[in-house]
Design a protein around this motif. Structure first.
Motif, short mmCIF file in Angstrom:
data_model
loop_
_atom_site.label_atom_id
_atom_site.label_comp_id
_atom_site.label_asym_id
_atom_site.label_seq_id
_atom_site.Cartn_x
_atom_site.Cartn_y
_atom_site.Cartn_z
N LYS A 71 81.30 76.33 27.08
CA LYS A 71 82.02 75.97 28.30
C LYS A 71 82.08 74.46 28.49
O LYS A 71 83.03 73.93 29.04
N LYS A 72 81.08 73.76 28.01
CA LYS A 72 81.10 72.30 28.09
C LYS A 72 81.92 71.75 26.92
O LYS A 72 81.87 72.26 25.82
N GLY A 73 82.65 70.70 27.18
CA GLY A 73 83.40 70.06 26.12
C GLY A 73 84.71 70.72 25.78
O GLY A 73 85.27 70.47 24.72
N LYS A 74 85.20 71.59 26.64
CA LYS A 74 86.48 72.25 26.38
C LYS A 74 87.63 71.26 26.47
O LYS A 74 87.63 70.35 27.28
N LYS A 75 88.64 71.48 25.63
CA LYS A 75 89.85 70.66 25.63
C LYS A 75 91.01 71.49 26.18
O LYS A 75 91.04 72.71 26.03
N ILE A 76 91.99 70.81 26.77
CA ILE A 76 93.17 71.50 27.28
C ILE A 76 94.02 71.95 26.09
O ILE A 76 94.59 71.13 25.37
N ARG A 77 94.09 73.25 25.87
CA ARG A 77 94.86 73.77 24.74
C ARG A 77 96.14 74.48 25.17
O ARG A 77 97.02 74.73 24.35
N ALA A 78 96.22 74.82 26.44
CA ALA A 78 97.45 75.41 26.98
C ALA A 78 97.77 74.70 28.29
O ALA A 78 96.91 74.57 29.15
N LEU A 79 99.01 74.24 28.43
CA LEU A 79 99.44 73.52 29.62
C LEU A 79 100.63 74.25 30.24
O LEU A 79 101.64 74.46 29.56
N ILE A 80 100.50 74.63 31.50
CA ILE A 80 101.59 75.29 32.23
C ILE A 80 102.06 74.33 33.31
O ILE A 80 101.28 73.94 34.18
#
Length: 411
Positions: A71-80
């Motif tokens: 959960k830490k360090g997640k990157k934005i992989r889908a943008l709406i």
């Protein structure tokens, strides 16, 4: 067909089952396989056809298959990207429901609200970000939003975003994302400017059209009242007292008109709430929540504020002001008679709005029933001729024996 046949994984199917989803809608059935194959797509579908799930479910599936980050360090992989605050909140809520049994995290950012909590949320990391254009670009300038890892870009309600003047922002956001991303464009209508945008940013997209905007929602009983403009409020009160039961959305053209009608209804002891662009986000959300919970029977709104919002069990829609764009009428009346239910669409037409009714009937290829038995009729000399021209393609409406009798009509 069921959701398992669409090759969605067990955690997502479980969330859908608990939400009460049994079978995919047509737009979901057609769009999900294409998106899972990582192709660009253009979808023309009205509000209420299930289009949010049509892109949310395959996006979550693709992210779930590749998730390996904590959960830490997640990157934005889908943008709406979507045009309004209310729609952004609604989309985020749907993503959270569908991803309840995954390790995926969704966040939402929009203007008109405190920016600090949004910054803190982004610093913790999200897989899916839902955003309105202005706030997204603002946070990107501050180096809070990093779009370098976006794999899927969704442009939702593209026609409305362009109508609201966001075309340059949308193009800039698209350029900030990686070249190899998958782009999904969803729009209720496909005007030329949307086609131009799609052609400039999508790569060999597949085109899907479901429930074209020219078709009125099934199960909606459409009625037009010809009434002098100064008498519209009196007619509205008359119908609320004598004819209309249940929940009602009333559309007005201007913010001032929304406020004026709300004050009148409150003075007449109706529990009414309203939403428009000048209201603070907290007040808009509070009004929507009260209406959805049944604490307020009447919601008064402008088109921009209400576009794309999913409100179930609306019994009637009142077009207090006839829209000057025929497609807007179809969007409005689609708020009622959802999921196979029935509903009513009542339109108040003054003398200066006659041409709008004609345009609407041409678009939907249907004669709207004219209710003549009401206390505030328009001067017969000012009343337009509708759907009676020789050679008209409109379907000729016939009054049933019951409708010829004088009696209260309950919608």
């Amino acid at each position: 067909m069921n959701f398992k046949e669409l090759k969605l994984n067990k955690p997502i199917v479980r969330a859908l089952f608990e939400k009460g989803y049994e079978e995919p809608t047509l737009v979901q059935e057609r769009a999900i396989p294409v998106i899972l194959h990582k192709k660009d797509i253009i979808v023309s579908a009205q509000t209420g056809t299930g289009k949010t799930a049509a892109y949310a479910l395959p996006i979550l599936q693709l992210l779930f298959d590749k998730q390996d980050a904590p959960k830490k360090g997640k990157k934005i992989r889908a943008l709406i990207v979507c045009p309004t605050r209310e729609l952004a909140i609604q989309i985020e809520e749907n993503f959270k429901v569908y991803s309840a049994y995954t390790n995926l995290r969704t966040g939402v950012i929009f203007g008109g609200a405190s920016i600090q909590p949004q910054k803190e949320m982004l610093k913790k990391g999200v897989d899916v970000l839902v955003a309105t254009p202005g706030r997204l670009l603002d946070l990107h300038k501050q180096d809070i939003v990093n779009l370098d890892y976006v794999e899927t870009l969704v442009l939702d309600e593209a026609d409305l975003m362009l109508d609201m003047g966001f075309i340059d922002d949308v193009k800039k956001i698209e350029r900030l994302c990686p070249d190899g991303k998958q782009t999904l464009l969803f729009s209720a209508t496909m005007p030329y400017k949307v086609e131009l945008l799609a052609n400039s940013i999508l790569k060999e997209p597949e085109y899907i059209e479901v429930s074209p905007t020219s078709s009125a929602a099934k199960g909606v009983h459409q009625v037009v009242y010809y009434v002098p403009k100064p008498k519209k409020i009196e007619l509205c009160l008359h119908l609320l007292r004598n004819n209309i039961k249940g929940s009602v959305i009333i559309f007005r053209r201007t913010k001032y008109g929304v406020d004026k009608l709300e004050q009148t209804l409150l003075r007449n002891n109706y529990k009414a709430v309203s939403i428009h662009g000048d209201k603070a986000q907290s007040l808009r959300q509070q009004a929507l929540n009260e209406f959805k919970k049944g604490e307020a029977r009447i919601l008064i709104a402008t088109d921009v504020a209400a576009r794309g919002i999913d409100i179930k069990n609306v019994d009637a829609v009142i077009n207090f002001d006839i829209p000057n764009i025929a497609e807007t009428y179809v969007h409005r009346i689609g708020r009622t008679a959802r999921a196979g239910a029935s509903g009513a669409a009542l339109s108040f037409c003054s003398a200066d709005e006659k041409a709008y009714v004609k345009d609407i009937q041409q678009l939907i290829n249907l004669a709207i029933y004219v209710e003549e038995e009401h206390p505030y009729p328009l001067d017969p000399k000012a009343k337009p001729e509708v759907h009676k021209k020789k050679g008209s393609k409109h379907k000729k409406g016939r009054k049933s024996e019951a409708s010829k009798k004088k009696k209260k009509r309950w919608y």
